[in-house]
Scaffold this active site. Structure first.
Site, mmCIF file in Angstrom:
data_model
loop_
_atom_site.group_PDB
_atom_site.id
_atom_site.type_symbol
_atom_site.label_atom_id
_atom_site.label_comp_id
_atom_site.label_asym_id
_atom_site.label_seq_id
_atom_site.Cartn_x
_atom_site.Cartn_y
_atom_site.Cartn_z
ATOM 1 N N GLU A 198 5.932 5.400 3.126
ATOM 2 C CA GLU A 198 5.947 4.142 3.863
ATOM 3 C C GLU A 198 6.513 4.261 5.059
ATOM 4 O OE1 GLU A 198 4.458 1.234 4.875
ATOM 5 O OE2 GLU A 198 4.398 0.644 2.704
ATOM 6 N N LYS A 216 -0.168 9.050 13.155
ATOM 7 C CA LYS A 216 -0.057 7.749 12.182
ATOM 8 C C LYS A 216 -1.420 7.261 11.965
ATOM 9 C CE LYS A 216 4.658 7.317 13.981
ATOM 10 N NZ LYS A 216 5.434 6.571 15.377
#
Ligand code: NAP
Length: 423
Positions: free
Chosen positions: A121, A197
């Site tokens: 996460e 990302k």
């Protein structure tokens, strides 16, 4: 109650944040922490230094450890360490976006084979929960578009350039002094961090492996005060945008570059080191998640959150969290930047003569580019002028051809910048 036993690799910004949060949680026991330099002074109250090791393999090979938290960063030796941990039956929580972007396929393949869970996460947006929501509560959706600010350092620099009219170099220096930018800022300012990302996020959102090598990447080092001023004059703010979209033919367009974002757009209002992710999907529609994308505590929130999910799941199931398995088998058909369509901002340095604007218009027309705005921004001491063009939606390869053609004209001295525009 039996405690979940964890080993931590890395005790820097994130590792110490995780350690501190774990001191407030009862059912987790930290068995070992691996660092690079065992002699470094750790300013943590009541810290038992005997759990430190400078051999991270002691963590991944320790039969007592159930979960390895990897917060050291980099590809090596993290890749070998996590493969060893998986082979030894340990579940993984990691914040390491570079490792997942570059070697995620192999790690997820091995994890699937060994019935091991990898949670990450913290790797995409620090404290903003995005991975688990996409994998679980949003799983009814077909996500077709992501537009995001995923790097706090560059957002901070661009905010200061806009608000205080600073040059890029001055804003970077300020960011470094305040700890928002590293001494070597390349990973942030050249867009590498954001590209890692967006490769991770678009892979899970589109359910196909998006390759980091095929993501077009451009950083913010070429943004000049004159671009910031022109953006302001035209009603935009410049932001480093990480985006991904599924096109009508099923191909995937993923890239990271600075954009002029219309002031009314939600991403234009995200300032300083804050991150924000806008997702478009069916049936949910448009969704925006905004918050701290980095920092010890926000990142620890995600790492420890993953750990607690694992802790409760491991008690109930021999193969927990099946929905978190990553689909890396189907490879995304990613398009090249030349095949993308965008509105463009073009900043041109031209001779101050009456023909220059006409030449620009003619060349754009010949290359299928419609101009929506053209303005001349005063005259420079060397009798050149800055001309700013905003185009309507055009193909990138046509725009690149037009710029090459403009440079052949005596009237056009330089193309100072080419940026894409988001309305
Ligand atoms: N910083 C953030 O806000 C943030 C947010 C999201 C994700 N992340 C990710 O989290 C990870 C860690 O970032 P960070 O900012 O915490 O980095 P950091 O402050 O530089 O800390 C790195 C830590 O890893 C240790 N280390 C380095 N090589 C090692 C090795 N071979 N074996 C054992 N330990 C080793 C270092 O040991 P020493 O202490 O002895 O030098 C240090 O404790 C990175 O993957 C980063 O991308 C960071």
């Amino acid at each position: 109650m039996e405690k979940l036993k964890v080993g931590i690799i890395g005790f820097g910004t994130v590792g110490t944040g995780v350690y501190k949060v774990l001191q407030t949680i009862d059912n987790i026991e930290i068995k070992k922490i691996a660092v690079k330099n065992i002699n470094k002074k750790r300013n943590i109250e009541n810290f038992d230094e005997t759990i430190l090791t400078n051999d991270a393999f002691q963590v991944v090979n320790d039969p007592d450890i159930d979960v390895v938290i990897e917060v050291a960063g980099g590809v090596n030796p993290a890749f070998d360490l996590l493969k060893t941990a998986i082979n030894n039956g340990k579940h993984i929580v990691t914040a390491n976006k570079e490792l997942l972007a570059k070697e995620g396929s192999e790690l997820f393949r091995l994890a699937k084979e060994k019935n091991i869970i990898i949670l990450y996460e913290a790797a995409v947006a620090g404290g903003i929960p995005i991975i688990m929501p996409v994998k679980t509560t949003l799983s009814a959706n077909k996500i077709t578009k992501i537009a995001a600010i995923l790097n706090g350092t560059t957002n901070y620099i661009l905010t200061k350039m806009h608000e205080q009219n600073l040059s890029y170099d001055t804003a970077l220096k300020q960011a470094q002094e305040l700890g928002y930018a590293e001494t070597d800022p390349t990973g942030d300012v050249e867009g590498y961090d954001a590209s890692y990302k967006i490769s991770i996020l678009s892979t899970i959102a589109f359910n196909k492996k998006v390759s980091i090598d095929k993501i077009y990447r451009e950083g913010i080092t070429n943004i000049k005060p004159q671009d910031i001023q022109s953006a302001k004059d035209l009603g935009y703010r410049i932001k480093l945008i990480a985006m991904g979209q599924v096109l009508e033919d099923g191909k995937i367009d993923v890239r990271v570059h600075p954009m002029l974002v219309a002031k009314k757009h939600l991403l234009a209002k995200v300032n300083n080191a804050t991150n924000s992710i806008m997702l478009t999907g069916y049936p949910v529609g448009e969704l925006v998640l905004t918050g701290p994308g980095a920092g010890a505590e926000p990142t620890a929130s995600s790492v420890v959150g993953d750990l607690l999910i694992l802790a409760s799941e491991l008690k109930t199931s021999p193969c927990p969290l099946p929905q978190t398995v990553c689909n890396h088998e189907e490879i995304a058909d990613q398009i090249e930047i030349g095949d993308t369509y965008n509105d463009y901002y073009i900043s041109i340095n031209a001779s101050n003569n009456p023909g220059a604007i006409g030449i620009i218009g003619t060349i754009c027309g010949k290359n299928n580019i419609s101009i929506s705005t053209i303005m001349q921004k005063g005259i420079n001491p060397d009798n050149t002028a800055q001309i700013v063009v905003i185009t309507e939606k055009s193909k990138e390869s046509d725009v690149q051809n037009a710029l090459k053609e403009m440079l052949k004209s005596d009237s056009i001295k330089n193309i100072d910048n080419l940026l894409r525009v988001m309305n």
